[in-house]
Design a protein around this motif. Structure first.
Motif, short mmCIF file in Angstrom:
data_model
loop_
_atom_site.label_atom_id
_atom_site.label_comp_id
_atom_site.label_asym_id
_atom_site.label_seq_id
_atom_site.Cartn_x
_atom_site.Cartn_y
_atom_site.Cartn_z
N GLN A 154 -5.04 3.10 -0.77
CA GLN A 154 -4.46 4.07 -1.69
C GLN A 154 -2.94 3.91 -1.70
OE1 GLN A 154 -5.66 7.55 1.20
NE2 GLN A 154 -4.66 8.43 -0.57
N GLN A 155 -2.31 4.45 -2.74
CA GLN A 155 -0.85 4.33 -2.80
C GLN A 155 -0.23 5.20 -1.71
OE1 GLN A 155 1.04 4.63 -6.60
NE2 GLN A 155 -0.56 3.49 -7.65
N ALA A 156 0.93 4.78 -1.23
CA ALA A 156 1.60 5.53 -0.16
C ALA A 156 3.10 5.31 -0.28
CB ALA A 156 1.10 5.05 1.19
N GLU A 157 3.85 5.90 0.64
CA GLU A 157 5.32 5.77 0.59
C GLU A 157 5.78 4.38 1.01
OE1 GLU A 157 7.70 7.74 -0.69
OE2 GLU A 157 5.90 8.72 -1.46
N ALA A 158 4.98 3.74 1.89
CA ALA A 158 5.35 2.40 2.37
C ALA A 158 4.06 1.64 2.66
CB ALA A 158 6.18 2.53 3.64
N LEU A 159 4.20 0.38 3.08
CA LEU A 159 3.00 -0.39 3.40
C LEU A 159 2.54 -0.05 4.82
CD1 LEU A 159 0.93 -2.56 2.74
CD2 LEU A 159 2.56 -4.29 3.47
N VAL A 164 -3.69 -8.46 7.39
CA VAL A 164 -3.84 -7.70 6.14
C VAL A 164 -2.47 -7.29 5.60
CG1 VAL A 164 -4.78 -5.57 5.15
CG2 VAL A 164 -6.19 -6.98 6.65
N LYS A 165 -1.54 -6.97 6.52
CA LYS A 165 -0.17 -6.64 6.08
C LYS A 165 0.42 -7.84 5.34
CE LYS A 165 1.96 -3.37 9.12
NZ LYS A 165 2.62 -3.23 10.40
N ALA A 166 0.24 -9.02 5.93
CA ALA A 166 0.81 -10.23 5.31
C ALA A 166 0.15 -10.48 3.95
CB ALA A 166 0.61 -11.42 6.24
N PHE A 178 0.62 -10.19 -2.03
CA PHE A 178 0.22 -9.64 -3.34
C PHE A 178 1.41 -8.96 -4.00
CE2 PHE A 178 -0.97 -6.04 -5.93
CZ PHE A 178 -1.94 -6.55 -6.77
N PHE A 179 2.10 -8.07 -3.25
CA PHE A 179 3.22 -7.32 -3.83
C PHE A 179 4.34 -8.26 -4.27
CE2 PHE A 179 1.44 -3.68 -1.27
CZ PHE A 179 1.08 -2.92 -2.37
N ASP A 180 4.62 -9.28 -3.45
CA ASP A 180 5.68 -10.23 -3.82
C ASP A 180 5.30 -10.98 -5.09
OD1 ASP A 180 7.04 -9.45 -1.62
OD2 ASP A 180 6.54 -11.20 -0.39
N LYS A 182 6.68 -2.86 -5.65
CA LYS A 182 7.15 -2.35 -4.35
C LYS A 182 5.95 -2.15 -3.43
CE LYS A 182 11.44 -0.15 -5.54
NZ LYS A 182 11.72 0.88 -6.52
N ALA A 183 6.09 -2.61 -2.19
CA ALA A 183 4.95 -2.56 -1.25
C ALA A 183 4.73 -1.14 -0.75
CB ALA A 183 5.22 -3.51 -0.08
N LYS A 184 3.93 -0.38 -1.50
CA LYS A 184 3.72 1.02 -1.12
C LYS A 184 2.23 1.32 -1.14
CE LYS A 184 7.98 3.14 -2.64
NZ LYS A 184 8.44 4.33 -3.32
N ALA A 185 1.56 0.99 -0.06
CA ALA A 185 0.11 1.25 -0.02
C ALA A 185 -0.35 1.45 1.41
CB ALA A 185 -0.64 0.08 -0.64
N LYS A 186 -1.43 2.23 1.52
CA LYS A 186 -2.05 2.44 2.82
C LYS A 186 -3.40 1.74 2.75
CE LYS A 186 -3.43 6.66 4.18
NZ LYS A 186 -3.22 8.09 4.26
N ILE A 187 -3.67 0.85 3.71
CA ILE A 187 -4.96 0.13 3.69
C ILE A 187 -5.65 0.36 5.02
CG2 ILE A 187 -6.07 -2.13 3.45
CD1 ILE A 187 -3.57 -3.09 1.95
N HIS A 188 -6.89 0.79 4.96
CA HIS A 188 -7.66 0.93 6.20
C HIS A 188 -8.80 -0.08 6.16
CE1 HIS A 188 -9.40 2.52 9.74
NE2 HIS A 188 -10.54 2.77 9.13
#
Ligand SMILES: Cc1cc2nc3c(=O)[nH]c(=O)nc-3n(C[C@H](O)[C@H](O)[C@H](O)COP(=O)(O)O)c2cc1C
Length: 538
Positions: A259-264, A274-276, A281-283, A288-294
């Motif tokens: 989901q979208q979030a304030e930061a990655l 997964v962060k990389a 993807f964002f690059d 802007k890299a603003k998502a929360k991934i679980h």
């Protein structure tokens, strides 16, 4: 009555925007903006979505007041109840109507009291409520100037009610995008003609709310592993290289939510990887890299099950949905640096089933990385056929630099061998699949595996990548499975069985074999004929 309605701006067939007020079953007043149409001097129709409270109240109370106003704040607070203190419309806004059991808005310019004559509700999402006009009250009022901001603000509120209703529907994202564009245009008008006004305040609040709905959207992605069944052309002298065959299987899986979030922010399994991937993807899409991934589940890596492609595509697909990036799965794969040689993982991600890909174009003696290997054959795999899959605890298969080095060092496969593989695919494996002839399919598969494995022997130390894989495959053949293979660089190996029962028997034997040696995992799985599961919700 016609004259009175005409004086208020009604004309037959014209849709005019009003606010319809009703009582609910507990006698609480409600109001909501609704477009209404004059049918004749006595009749007005309202077309509420059947999900609205207004519709329910009209069904129950059989009456309403149609309030005439052009006050954007009234439209705003009645369209979105949550903007009111405590999230409910204040009783102070209303007083009781004279001839029907409905409330009317005190500050409206005119009131039309109506009773419900008939409701047409077929299977569509909106009902048609035919109302009989009982009373029209229109106090004399000075004319007001026309300001474009009034219409623009009300227009934006209408669109926003649809955004709120549709923003969690995966199939409506194009529509939502269009609505957001229209709201932006309305905002431009308001900023131009009414900066720092009550209109711009409503618009600012509306935009804040829209952002918060969209931030709440969650995307769930579940994808599964694939068995790679062999490469086709490791020669490349007719203009294409690689090509391959494989099948999506139901297990193991990548499961994640984003989901979208304030930061990655990444939680769960494989956090750094997964962060990389998300950053890539964002690059790539300059977002802007603003998502929360679980990440709830992942596929074991470097064992030949195609974990890297599935994880990369799961991340990219979730983020593409969240940030409205319109890209095909093949485009996402290339953006994420996948499909360098094989298109199997990408195609089974998208649609599951059995796939043959047509390889990469060769230019200047090298595969062109930026083109996707096209699927040239795709069909569902027989539902009953079941794989027994083993992942021995031996050294991992080649990946990344070691894999590239192996490909670079190996001599080209002879054209005769490539021809043999092609013939086996064209005139044995594929017809057998179409006819669900497991024996011929399995024989062709086993033969292709031996030719490809023999070619790779200098890089992997034998036809298969480890002694355990070699022995395990031999055991499966002895036990009578219909086809065998090592998936990709291994060490995962598999046997093809007629059905689940047969596969379960094999599973026990292979488990005993592994437990007596290096250990490892064994499971049975059928083909995944659907591909990825994506759910979007608020
Ligand atoms: C100007 C305007 C016109 C609207 N017209 C309709 C309409 O004709 N039918 C409808 O169901 N919703 C319409 N809506 C959206 C509803 O007002 C909105 O969904 C509201 O939240 C419903 O409230 P309720 O559940 O209390 O009835 C309109 C909104 C605006 C701003």
């Amino acid at each position: 009555m016609t004259e009175k309605l005409a004086a208020l701006g009604f004309s037959k067939g014209l849709i005019v925007e009003t606010i319809v007020s009703t009582y609910d079953s507990n006698g609480r007043p409600n109001a909501a903006p609704m477009g209404v149409t004059m049918e004749n001097a006595q009749q007005i129709t309202i077309k509420p979505y059947i999900t609205t409270l207004t519709y329910k109240n009209l069904q129950q109370q059989k009456c309403a007041v149609i309030n005439i106003t052009s006050n954007p704040e009234l439209y705003y607070c009645t369209a979105f109840k949550e903007v009111n203190p405590a999230g409910i419309l204040s009783q102070e806004l209303f007083e009781k109507a004279e001839t029907v059991n409905a409330p009317k808005l005190r500050t409206a310019d005119a009131h039309i009291e109506v009773s419900v004559a008939k409701i047409d509700a077929d299977k569509s999402e909106r009902a048609t409520v035919h109302c009989k006009v009982r009373l029209i009250k229109s106090p004399r009022k000075l004319p007001t100037v026309y300001c474009r901001a009034t219409a623009a603000t009300i227009e934006a509120i209408i669109h926003a009610t649809r955004v709120k209703a549709l923003c969690n529907d995966e199939n409506e994202q194009e529509h939502v995008k269009e609505l957001l564009r229209m709201i932006e245009n309305c905002g431009d008008i308001v900023n131009r003609v009414a900066p720092n006004s009550r209109y711009s305040e409503v618009m600012a609040d509306l935009n804040k709310r829209i952002k918060s709905w969209r931030e709440k959207v969650k995307v769930y992605v579940k994808t599964s592993a694939r068995l790679h069944m062999g490469l086709i052309d490791l020669n490349g002298n007719i203009g294409r290289i690689f090509g391959g065959l494989g099948v999506g299987i139901k297990y193991p899986n990548v499961i994640l939510e984003a989901q979208q979030a304030e930061a990655l922010c990444v939680t769960g399994e494989k956090i750094e990887q997964v962060k990389a991937l998300a950053q890539r993807f964002f690059d790539f899409y300059r977002i802007k890299a603003k998502a929360k991934i679980h990440v709830k589940q992942t596929i074991p890596e470097h064992v030949g099950l195609g974990s890297g492609t599935q994880l990369a595509l799961a991340v990219a697909t979730a983020l593409a949905k969240l940030f409205n990036v319109k890209a095909s799965t093949a485009e996402l794969a290339l953006a994420m640096g996948r499909a360098k040689r094989s298109g199997i993982g990408t195609t089974v991600f998208e649609k599951g089933g059995f796939v043959v890909d047509g390889g990469k174009t060769v230019k200047n003696n090298a595969a062109v990385t930026e083109c996707f290997p096209p699927p040239i054959f795709h069909m569902p795999f027989p539902e009953k056929w079941t794989f027994v899959v083993a992942i021995p605890n031996t050294k991992k298969g080649l990946s990344k630099d070691a894999e590239i080095a192996a490909f670079n060092q190996l001599p080209p496969m002879s054209a005769e061998k490539v021809g043999e593989i092609c013939r086996l695919i064209m005139l044995k494996l594929l017809p057998a699949l179409v006819e669900q002839d497991i024996k011929s399919f399995g024989e062709a598969l086993t033969q292709i595996q031996i030719i490809v494995g023999t070619h790779f022997a200098p890089a992997q130390g034998g036809t298969y990548s480890s002694e355990t894989t070699t022995e395990g495959i031999r055991l499966l053949q002895k036990l009578g499975v219909h086809g065998v293979g090592q998936s990709s660089w291994g060490p995962t190996f598999y046997g093809l069985c007629q059905n689940e029962k047969e596969a379960e028997v094999m599973q026990e034997k292979i488990r005993a074999f592994l437990n007596n040696g290096v250990g490892g995992q064994v499971f049975t799985t059928k083909a995944n004929n659907k591909g990825v599961t994506i759910r979007v919700w608020c």
